[in-house]
Design an enzyme around this catalytic site. Structure first.
Site, PDB file in Angstrom:
ATOM      1  N   GLY A  70       0.823  -1.208   0.000  1.00  0.00           N
ATOM      2  CA  GLY A  70       0.000   0.000   0.000  1.00  0.00           C
ATOM      3  C   GLY A  70       0.854   1.254   0.000  1.00  0.00           C
ATOM      4  O   GLY A  70       0.528   2.257  -0.646  1.00  0.00           O
ATOM      5  N   ASN A 146      -7.173   4.427   9.633  1.00  0.00           N
ATOM      6  CA  ASN A 146      -6.639   3.233  10.287  1.00  0.00           C
ATOM      7  C   ASN A 146      -6.564   3.341  11.809  1.00  0.00           C
ATOM      8  O   ASN A 146      -6.428   2.335  12.489  1.00  0.00           O
ATOM      9  CB  ASN A 146      -5.249   2.903   9.726  1.00  0.00           C
ATOM     10  CG  ASN A 146      -4.306   4.071   9.796  1.00  0.00           C
ATOM     11  OD1 ASN A 146      -4.530   5.100   9.153  1.00  0.00           O
ATOM     12  ND2 ASN A 146      -3.255   3.945  10.582  1.00  0.00           N
ATOM     13  N   GLN A 176      -7.534   0.364   4.282  1.00  0.00           N
ATOM     14  CA  GLN A 176      -8.367  -0.193   5.365  1.00  0.00           C
ATOM     15  C   GLN A 176      -9.827  -0.379   4.929  1.00  0.00           C
ATOM     16  O   GLN A 176     -10.667  -0.736   5.755  1.00  0.00           O
ATOM     17  CB  GLN A 176      -8.314   0.725   6.604  1.00  0.00           C
ATOM     18  CG  GLN A 176      -6.957   0.811   7.267  1.00  0.00           C
ATOM     19  CD  GLN A 176      -6.533  -0.477   7.990  1.00  0.00           C
ATOM     20  OE1 GLN A 176      -7.315  -1.397   8.191  1.00  0.00           O
ATOM     21  NE2 GLN A 176      -5.263  -0.537   8.378  1.00  0.00           N
ATOM     22  N   SER A 195      -3.998  -2.874  -0.347  1.00  0.00           N
ATOM     23  CA  SER A 195      -2.895  -3.703   0.149  1.00  0.00           C
ATOM     24  C   SER A 195      -3.428  -5.081   0.514  1.00  0.00           C
ATOM     25  O   SER A 195      -4.506  -5.197   1.114  1.00  0.00           O
ATOM     26  CB  SER A 195      -2.275  -3.025   1.374  1.00  0.00           C
ATOM     27  OG  SER A 195      -1.282  -3.837   1.933  1.00  0.00           O
ATOM     28  N   HIS A 197      -2.272  -7.501   2.621  1.00  0.00           N
ATOM     29  CA  HIS A 197      -2.177  -8.132   3.953  1.00  0.00           C
ATOM     30  C   HIS A 197      -3.232  -7.670   4.951  1.00  0.00           C
ATOM     31  O   HIS A 197      -3.279  -8.163   6.080  1.00  0.00           O
ATOM     32  CB  HIS A 197      -0.759  -7.982   4.521  1.00  0.00           C
ATOM     33  CG  HIS A 197      -0.356  -6.614   4.972  1.00  0.00           C
ATOM     34  ND1 HIS A 197      -0.294  -6.285   6.306  1.00  0.00           N
ATOM     35  CD2 HIS A 197       0.020  -5.523   4.295  1.00  0.00           C
ATOM     36  CE1 HIS A 197       0.116  -5.023   6.415  1.00  0.00           C
ATOM     37  NE2 HIS A 197       0.312  -4.539   5.202  1.00  0.00           N
ATOM     38  N   THR A 233      10.039  -8.086 -11.959  1.00  0.00           N
ATOM     39  CA  THR A 233       9.348  -9.365 -12.172  1.00  0.00           C
ATOM     40  C   THR A 233       8.243  -9.520 -11.135  1.00  0.00           C
ATOM     41  O   THR A 233       8.466  -9.309  -9.942  1.00  0.00           O
ATOM     42  CB  THR A 233      10.354 -10.535 -12.081  1.00  0.00           C
ATOM     43  OG1 THR A 233      11.390 -10.276 -13.030  1.00  0.00           O
ATOM     44  CG2 THR A 233       9.693 -11.864 -12.393  1.00  0.00           C
ATOM     45  N   CYS A 318       2.563   1.337  12.081  1.00  0.00           N
ATOM     46  CA  CYS A 318       3.652   1.975  11.348  1.00  0.00           C
ATOM     47  C   CYS A 318       4.121   3.256  12.010  1.00  0.00           C
ATOM     48  O   CYS A 318       5.113   3.832  11.612  1.00  0.00           O
ATOM     49  CB  CYS A 318       3.232   2.281   9.926  1.00  0.00           C
ATOM     50  SG  CYS A 318       2.581   0.842   9.118  1.00  0.00           S
TER      51      CYS A 318
HETATM   52  N1  PLP Z   1      -2.485   3.111   4.414  1.00  0.00           N
HETATM   53  C1  PLP Z   1      -3.183   2.718   5.491  1.00  0.00           C
HETATM   54  C2  PLP Z   1      -4.464   3.420   5.833  1.00  0.00           C
HETATM   55  C3  PLP Z   1      -2.728   1.670   6.296  1.00  0.00           C
HETATM   56  O1  PLP Z   1      -3.418   1.282   7.371  1.00  0.00           O
HETATM   57  C4  PLP Z   1      -1.501   1.032   5.946  1.00  0.00           C
HETATM   58  C5  PLP Z   1      -0.939  -0.029   6.780  1.00  0.00           C
HETATM   59  O2  PLP Z   1      -1.100  -0.060   7.981  1.00  0.00           O
HETATM   60  C6  PLP Z   1      -0.831   1.483   4.791  1.00  0.00           C
HETATM   61  C7  PLP Z   1      -1.345   2.525   4.052  1.00  0.00           C
HETATM   62  C8  PLP Z   1       0.446   0.862   4.348  1.00  0.00           C
HETATM   63  O3  PLP Z   1       0.204  -0.371   3.707  1.00  0.00           O
HETATM   64  P1  PLP Z   1       1.407  -1.413   3.511  1.00  0.00           P
HETATM   65  O4  PLP Z   1       1.677  -1.992   4.862  1.00  0.00           O
HETATM   66  O5  PLP Z   1       0.874  -2.420   2.554  1.00  0.00           O
HETATM   67  O6  PLP Z   1       2.539  -0.662   2.967  1.00  0.00           O
END
Ligand code: PLP
Length: 376
Positions: A70, A146, A176, A195, A197, A233, A318
């Site tokens: 993401g 988030n 999210q 994203s 995961h 790739t 993060c």
């Molecule tokens: N944007 C939001 C709102 C998120 O919650 C997150 C991850 O916590 C991201 C972006 C980043 O995504 P990624 O972990 O795939 O880089």
């Protein structure tokens, strides 16, 4: 161990993992190779692309570019289109958007402008529109916050933004929201980041969805994969697993939505409300309950809950490297430092069970009571 930090990441979908295994063991070919095994891989990727895109967008109007996460999708959108004049975003953005916006200023590319939040974490739409003028080149508004769980009506916001300045490129971080919120992209949204995961896919796989007629410059230059817009790739296993996980997640999207509203409310109603204050609102995503144990440190409660068998978060995973101990987003919503310091984010997934919610109530009330007692 009970896992309720699904906004940070979800456990990979076992079914999707099983289905995708053959892309490691047998179908490991390079999709750019000229022999028939390579062509076959290319057509599998095409199918995966279509599965992922069709869930939220009209395939005749939008296309999807695979990325590594993401964060990469957000960076690609911002650095490709925030090129002149000013660029507008919100105070609620994940660092994958807020840090590139800060970088626009550092590099002297253009002037970043930040719209304030409402108390519930949504952007103040009028103030966002006030920041847009004839020099605005780019606007980014996240879909689901988030940390606060607030949902921005991005289709409506994009329409209003384009009424004010039709030349603006509108982006939304949908990390999210994708696979969780019933939604389809309106034509006014130019770019949308997702994203894998967060919905049972693997870490290291993401996508940038874009309006077909928008010309996206190459972000990584090399072998010309992704129609030249993102060389490298392809992560064929990760992409196929993402598509299978999305198929699985979208099948239960509506049922999950209803069920998780009930779980979220059960959790909130079970918490000792003489200790916990609710931060996330009822009309936010069902996947997140944000509370504050005002006067207690969220981080200490997180560790105590962890020792007692419950994994939760304090905000964005993060931002755990960030200098400030307070939730930046809670402060931006107007909460004081004491409230921001006590923030806990409890987040759910398709796999969350009712028994886990009941146990979480017991653990959270227990650790908060203990900590409060110790502080007296
Ligand atoms: N944007 C939001 C709102 C998120 O919650 C997150 C991850 O916590 C991201 C972006 C980043 O995504 P990624 O972990 O795939 O880089």
């Amino acid at each position: 161990m009970i896992y309720l930090d699904n906004a940070a990441t979800t456990k990979p979908c076992a079914l999707a993992f099983e289905r995708a295994k053959e892309y490691v063991t047998e179908k490991f070919y390079n999709p750019s190779a000229m022999y028939k095994e390579g062509f076959a891989m290319q057509s599998e990727l095409k199918k995966a692309r279509s599965v992922l895109l069709s869930k939220i967008a009209d395939e005749s109007a939008f296309e999807l570019i695979f990325t590594s996460c993401g964060t990469e999708s957000d960076n690609q959108a911002i650095f490709s289109f925030a090129k002149r004049g000013n660029a507008v975003t919100t105070a609620g953005e994940h660092s994958a958007v807020s840090a590139p916006f800060a970088e626009l200023k550092n590099r002297g590319i253009c002037e970043p402008r930040i719209a304030p939040l409402e108390k519930d974490g949504r952007v103040n739409v009028q103030k966002l529109l006030d920041l847009i003028d004839e020099k605005t080149s780019f606007v980014s508004v996240m879909h689901v916050n988030n940390e606060m769980g607030a949902i921005n009506d991005i289709n409506q916001i994009a329409k209003l933004v384009k009424q004010k300045n039709p030349r603006v490129i509108f982006h939304s971080d949908g990390v999210q929201a994708y696979g969780k919120i019933p939604f389809r992209l309106a034509k006014e949204v130019d770019l949308y980041s997702v994203s894998a995961h967060k919905i049972g896919g693997l870490k290291g796989v993401g996508a940038l969805i874009k309006r077909k007629s928008l010309v996206l410059p190459a972000y990584m230059i090399g072998g010309g994969q992704e129609s030249g817009r993102r060389s490298g790739t392809e992560n064929t296993f990760g992409i196929m697993q993402f598509a299978f996980a999305a198929e699985n997640k979208f099948q239960t999207l509506k049922a999950d939505y209803e069920r998780l509203i009930e779980y979220r409310e059960t959790l909130w109603n079970g918490l000792d409300q003489s200790i916990f204050t609710r931060i996330s609102t009822q009309d936010g995503t069902p996947y997140i309950l944000t509370v504050s144990a005002v006067g207690l440190r969220g981080e200490i409660l997180l560790h105590m809950a962890n020792d007692a068998g419950l994994i939760i978060g304090t905000g964005s995973a993060c931002s755990s490297n960030a200098k400030s101990r307070y939730s930046k987003i809670a402060l931006a919503c107007g909460y004081d430092e004491k409230t921001a310091d006590g923030v806990l984010r409890i987040s759910f997934s398709q796999a969350t069970q009712k028994e886990e919610i009941l146990k979480a109530i017991e653990i959270l009330n227990g650790v908060a009571f203990d900590l409060k007692k110790r502080m007296k």
